[in-house]
Scaffold this motif. Structure first.
Motif, PDB file in Angstrom:
ATOM      1  N   TYR A  30     -13.902   5.257   3.679  1.00  0.00           N
ATOM      2  CA  TYR A  30     -13.453   5.474   2.275  1.00  0.00           C
ATOM      3  C   TYR A  30     -14.597   5.780   1.506  1.00  0.00           C
ATOM      4  O   TYR A  30     -14.826   6.594   0.543  1.00  0.00           O
ATOM      5  CB  TYR A  30     -12.431   4.251   1.886  1.00  0.00           C
ATOM      6  CG  TYR A  30     -12.469   4.247   0.239  1.00  0.00           C
ATOM      7  CD1 TYR A  30     -11.662   4.999  -0.217  1.00  0.00           C
ATOM      8  CD2 TYR A  30     -12.824   3.148  -0.577  1.00  0.00           C
ATOM      9  CE1 TYR A  30     -11.296   5.106  -1.474  1.00  0.00           C
ATOM     10  CE2 TYR A  30     -12.717   3.253  -1.923  1.00  0.00           C
ATOM     11  CZ  TYR A  30     -11.860   4.143  -2.457  1.00  0.00           C
ATOM     12  OH  TYR A  30     -11.512   4.121  -3.648  1.00  0.00           O
TER      13      TYR A  30
ATOM     14  N   PHE B 181      -4.256   5.486   4.402  1.00  0.00           N
ATOM     15  CA  PHE B 181      -3.527   4.309   4.960  1.00  0.00           C
ATOM     16  C   PHE B 181      -2.422   4.881   6.064  1.00  0.00           C
ATOM     17  O   PHE B 181      -2.080   4.412   6.866  1.00  0.00           O
ATOM     18  CB  PHE B 181      -2.787   3.486   3.784  1.00  0.00           C
ATOM     19  CG  PHE B 181      -3.574   2.321   3.485  1.00  0.00           C
ATOM     20  CD1 PHE B 181      -3.515   1.205   4.433  1.00  0.00           C
ATOM     21  CD2 PHE B 181      -4.539   2.412   2.286  1.00  0.00           C
ATOM     22  CE1 PHE B 181      -4.279   0.063   3.834  1.00  0.00           C
ATOM     23  CE2 PHE B 181      -5.275   1.262   1.940  1.00  0.00           C
ATOM     24  CZ  PHE B 181      -5.172   0.306   2.802  1.00  0.00           C
TER      25      PHE B 181
ATOM     26  N   PHE C  76       0.763  -1.246   0.067  1.00  0.00           N
ATOM     27  CA  PHE C  76       0.081   0.113  -0.005  1.00  0.00           C
ATOM     28  C   PHE C  76       0.883   1.070  -0.069  1.00  0.00           C
ATOM     29  O   PHE C  76       0.410   2.174  -0.719  1.00  0.00           O
ATOM     30  CB  PHE C  76      -1.004   0.072   1.017  1.00  0.00           C
ATOM     31  CG  PHE C  76      -2.093  -0.868   1.034  1.00  0.00           C
ATOM     32  CD1 PHE C  76      -2.814  -0.947  -0.169  1.00  0.00           C
ATOM     33  CD2 PHE C  76      -2.405  -1.882   2.033  1.00  0.00           C
ATOM     34  CE1 PHE C  76      -3.891  -1.854  -0.263  1.00  0.00           C
ATOM     35  CE2 PHE C  76      -3.332  -2.898   1.776  1.00  0.00           C
ATOM     36  CZ  PHE C  76      -4.166  -2.664   0.733  1.00  0.00           C
TER      37      PHE C  76
ATOM     38  N   GLU D 266      -9.465   8.699  -6.005  1.00  0.00           N
ATOM     39  CA  GLU D 266      -9.122   7.682  -5.100  1.00  0.00           C
ATOM     40  C   GLU D 266      -7.864   7.390  -4.647  1.00  0.00           C
ATOM     41  O   GLU D 266      -7.384   7.176  -3.777  1.00  0.00           O
ATOM     42  CB  GLU D 266      -9.576   6.403  -5.919  1.00  0.00           C
ATOM     43  CG  GLU D 266     -11.200   6.427  -6.209  1.00  0.00           C
ATOM     44  CD  GLU D 266     -11.557   7.288  -7.367  1.00  0.00           C
ATOM     45  OE1 GLU D 266     -10.560   7.849  -8.022  1.00  0.00           O
ATOM     46  OE2 GLU D 266     -12.690   7.183  -7.826  1.00  0.00           O
ATOM     47  N   TYR D 267      -6.827   7.741  -5.723  1.00  0.00           N
ATOM     48  CA  TYR D 267      -5.557   7.400  -5.262  1.00  0.00           C
ATOM     49  C   TYR D 267      -4.832   8.613  -4.488  1.00  0.00           C
ATOM     50  O   TYR D 267      -3.882   8.256  -3.848  1.00  0.00           O
ATOM     51  CB  TYR D 267      -4.586   7.447  -6.845  1.00  0.00           C
ATOM     52  CG  TYR D 267      -4.667   5.811  -7.279  1.00  0.00           C
ATOM     53  CD1 TYR D 267      -3.745   5.123  -6.889  1.00  0.00           C
ATOM     54  CD2 TYR D 267      -5.914   5.652  -8.021  1.00  0.00           C
ATOM     55  CE1 TYR D 267      -3.724   3.696  -7.434  1.00  0.00           C
ATOM     56  CE2 TYR D 267      -5.886   4.334  -8.400  1.00  0.00           C
ATOM     57  CZ  TYR D 267      -4.979   3.419  -8.200  1.00  0.00           C
ATOM     58  OH  TYR D 267      -5.016   2.048  -8.713  1.00  0.00           O
TER      59      TYR D 267
ATOM     60  N   ILE E  26      -6.693   7.050  -0.954  1.00  0.00           N
ATOM     61  CA  ILE E  26      -6.179   5.749  -0.253  1.00  0.00           C
ATOM     62  C   ILE E  26      -4.909   5.752   0.445  1.00  0.00           C
ATOM     63  O   ILE E  26      -4.916   5.358   1.578  1.00  0.00           O
ATOM     64  CB  ILE E  26      -6.355   4.715  -1.382  1.00  0.00           C
ATOM     65  CG1 ILE E  26      -7.731   4.247  -1.768  1.00  0.00           C
ATOM     66  CG2 ILE E  26      -5.614   3.245  -0.793  1.00  0.00           C
ATOM     67  CD1 ILE E  26      -7.874   3.323  -3.110  1.00  0.00           C
TER      68      ILE E  26
END
Lengths: 376, 363
Positions: B317, B129, A8, B121-122, B125
């Motif tokens: 999310y 995280f 990730f 989204e990128y 995310i």
């Protein structure tokens, strides 16, 4: 889990790749010149509105890095396209140039007179710049009557055209009858009230000369104002940064170099009219005087001060009368009244233009001559 | 030597209360205030800060009484098991949606200013995280992270102040106080919610090594935030004027964008400031994620908050991607604040304070 985390985290590194543009793939737009060339309406009925008309001519002024390095004389490349709007113009540039236009370093916006006369196009341009976070908000804005002439000037002492024009505009600090307007200053008033003041630059022989300003009202050009009223405007709006005033003394026209000027206003209401009392404190030096005449006497200096004071007061009366005739308060007095005399502002808020037109002004200058040079 | 016992010191509490509220709200705040109270935004900010102090006082009073008990237990003691659980669920939902919207607004802003072509989204995310990695470690690493970044933040603010102080027209702040009191109230409401984030203090007490000075330190933090907000508001108005500030979406960023460093030896300073700002948003996010995990852990009787953090990650999310566009995102933020926000940061602490007083007297 740790391995998963690693995967990730790897995404973090690759997330930037979408926006990767190599620096040599960019075209750094240094200035934009916009002119209106035709009046056609977009008559397209179908779903295709592109490439129907070519109302505006947009020129992107771009320094050519390879030419700058090799020390050539004319290093600006002009990319000119005709299109219906600026976004379409940009699209057209992409169709004929391999590099990407980049506006982050845009320093100068040149607007042709015809553009200023068309409120629709002018609004579009302003909104386009205002909306995009990439655009440089402190770029300068100038008007011109001859876009082609301006963009084809070859500066004498500079390699690049845009720094040449910007440098000239920045000489506001040396010349009292010159205004420079940056995009921030231009857009805030233009957007809210539909008014603005723009300096005009024109090609005279082979040089760009800044002369006069355009007044914009209701989002379009109202009229051209002579340079002589700009100093008064700057004094009243406290934006004077320097420069000189020529004054008459004993049949000689002499020069007073202003180093500091501060105007303080007071407003009162008298028989249904607003009465503005303007006190201006001014400091400066005598730049030239009559040869072999002794200036270094208190009473002579005092006399000159008095004479300059009277001439300044007359200038300001003229200036204010001129702006009153234009019918709109370009002198930002509405703003001032709102800030400092709110109840008065509330009373005249609805028909301020009328109140401004009939307002009375009293000027009181306090002119000080601080230095006279090294000659008696 | 600082013991490694998952407890935080008073200084760290101050940092958490200071860094959590400052997030994406700071971008839009000046324009919201300019719209509602025009030039009097600074006053409404100060009043909002005072209301905030009052709430913090309530929270600290409650905490003093029930100190080592967990927040959900306190709720159950005060309102009974049923009502207490419902309140806890509401707070949980509030933190969850808030972290989702924080991430969304952060991603929108980043996309607009830095990463134009990167999919939303990128941006979301990896950021989530990172937040999770910090939040699942527990309160102490979070606090230590905050300690590490505070210097960056301080440098950012000092830079911003120095850049803009001399170049603006401060007469734009006039007229003072020429406004209808009801409108001012609206401004106070806006400003008060710009402090939202301080409510994590509710959850912090079980983690404090010593909670005697907690009111004092959090009050200082809130005052500092108020000061920073006021300075940013004043700078925006002084630079752009009220009428133009109203029309901007992110006046703070436009302000940074329109900087010209005297001497012009560097340009495009906004890139630098923006990356520092991301740290500010990250602190908010990490704290919110931690907050919802604590509540959910208590509710589910799960001791390890670690797993809870990841359990609700998909929810965060999905919620963050719910609004269609930037306009509906702002609408959702507004709705969240008007419904849950009111309850969690204004009504609940007051209610808890009152109930604890009544119960205390009975006892």
């Amino acid at each position: 889990m740790k391995r998963l985390m690693f995967v990730f985290l790897a995404m973090l590194i690759f997330a930037g790749c979408w926006d990767k543009i190599e620096i040599e793939d960019r075209i750094f737009v240094y200035g934009i010149a916009i002119d209106k060339v035709s009046n056609e309406l977009n008559k397209s009925k179908g779903p295709f509105y592109e490439y129907v008309n070519e109302n505006i001519e947009v020129t992107f002024l771009i320094p050519n890095p390879s030419k700058v390095v090799s020390g050539e004389q004319n290093v600006f490349e002009n990319i000119t396209v005709r299109a219906g709007s600026i976004p379409e113009a940009i699209e057209k540039v992409f169709k004929k140039q391999n590099r990407h236009l980049f506006f982050g370093h845009e320093k100068l916006l040149i607007l042709g007179e015809a553009v200023l006369r068309d409120d629709k196009i002018l609004k579009e341009i302003v909104d386009w710049i205002d909306r995009d976070p990439q655009k440089n908000r402190s770029s300068f804005v100038v008007a011109t009557k001859d876009v082609k002439g301006i963009i084809n000037i070859t500066p004498k002492l500079e390699k690049l055209l845009v720094p040449y024009i910007i440098g000239t505009l920045k000489n506001q600090e040396e010349v009292s009858t010159l205004l420079n307007i940056d995009f921030n200053g231009f857009v805030s008033n233009f957007k809210v009230n539909g008014v603005a003041i723009l300096p005009i630059i024109n090609k005279v022989k082979d040089e760009g000369v800044i002369k006069n300003v355009f007044l914009i009202k209701d989002y379009k050009l109202l009229k051209e104002v002579d340079d002589r009223y700009i100093r008064g405007y700057s004094i009243l709006t406290n934006s004077l940064k320097g420069g000189r005033k020529l004054f008459k003394y004993k049949d000689h026209v002499l020069s007073y170099l202003i180093s500091n000027s501060h105007a303080s206003l007071e407003a009162k209401e008298e028989d249904g009219k607003i009465n503005f009392n303007v006190k201006v404190k001014m400091e400066g030096d005598i730049e030239d005087f009559i040869l072999n005449e002794d200036l270094l006497k208190a009473d002579i200096v005092h006399n000159i001060e008095k004479s300059i004071k009277e001439q300044f007061e007359n200038e300001l009366y003229e200036t204010v009368r001129y702006f009153q005739d234009t019918g709109y308060d370009y002198l930002k007095l509405k703003d001032w009244t709102k800030k400092h005399q709110y109840s008065l502002y509330k009373k005249y808020e609805k028909n301020w233009d009328e109140a401004f037109k009939t307002a009375k002004f009293n000027f009181d200058f306090e002119v000080k001559i601080r230095r006279v040079g090294v000659v008696r | 030597m600082v013991p490694n016992d998952d407890k935080i010191s008073q200084f760290q509490v101050a940092l958490i209360v200071f860094l959590t509220p400052i997030g994406v709200g700071i971008f839009t705040l000046p324009s919201t205030l300019a719209k509602d109270v025009e030039t009097n935004g600074w006053l409404s900010l100060i009043l909002g800060g005072l209301v905030c102090l009052l709430e913090i006082y309530f929270i600290c009073c409650i905490a003093k009484k029930y100190s080592p008990a967990k927040f959900t237990d306190v709720l159950k003691q005060l309102f009974g098991k049923f009502l207490g659980t419902i309140f806890a669920v509401i707070i949980f939902i509030y933190f969850l949606i808030f972290s989702a919207l924080e991430v969304r607004l952060f991603a929108e802003t980043t996309k607009m200013y830095l990463l134009y072509k990167t999919p939303l989204e990128y941006i979301i995310i990896p950021f989530l995280f990172l937040g999770i990695i910090l939040a699942r470690c527990g309160i102490e690493p979070i606090a230590r992270f905050f300690e590490a970044v505070i210097y960056l933040v301080a440098i950012t603010f000092i830079l911003v102040f120095l850049l803009y102080l001399p170049k603006s027209d401060y007469s734009n702040l006039l007229p003072v106080l020429r406004i209808h009191p009801l409108k001012l109230l609206k401004g106070v409401e806006d400003s008060f919610f710009s402090f939202s984030g301080f409510e994590v203090l509710l959850l912090l007490f079980p983690f404090m090594r010593d909670s005697k000075k907690s009111f004092k330190v959090s009050a200082i933090s809130i005052m500092l935030i108020t000061f920073i907000y006021v300075v940013i508001f004043v700078q925006c108005i002084a630079r752009f004027g009220v009428d133009y500030t109203k029309t901007l979406l992110y006046p703070t960023l436009s302000l940074i964008k329109s900087s010209d460093v005297p001497g012009a030896f560097i340009e495009g300073i906004e890139g630098l400031l923006f990356s520092l700002w991301i740290v500010l948003i990250f602190t908010t996010l990490a704290m919110f994620i931690f907050a919802y995990s604590v509540i959910a852990g208590d509710l589910l009787k799960q001791k390890e908050a670690k797993h809870i953090v990841i359990l609700f990650l998909p929810a965060v999310y999905i919620v963050s991607l719910l609004p269609d566009n930037i306009a509906s995102t702002f609408e959702l933020v507004d709705k969240l604040i008007k419904s849950l926000g009111y309850f969690v940061i204004l009504i609940l602490p007051t209610l808890m304070f009152i109930v604890s007083k009544i119960k205390g007297e009975r006892a």
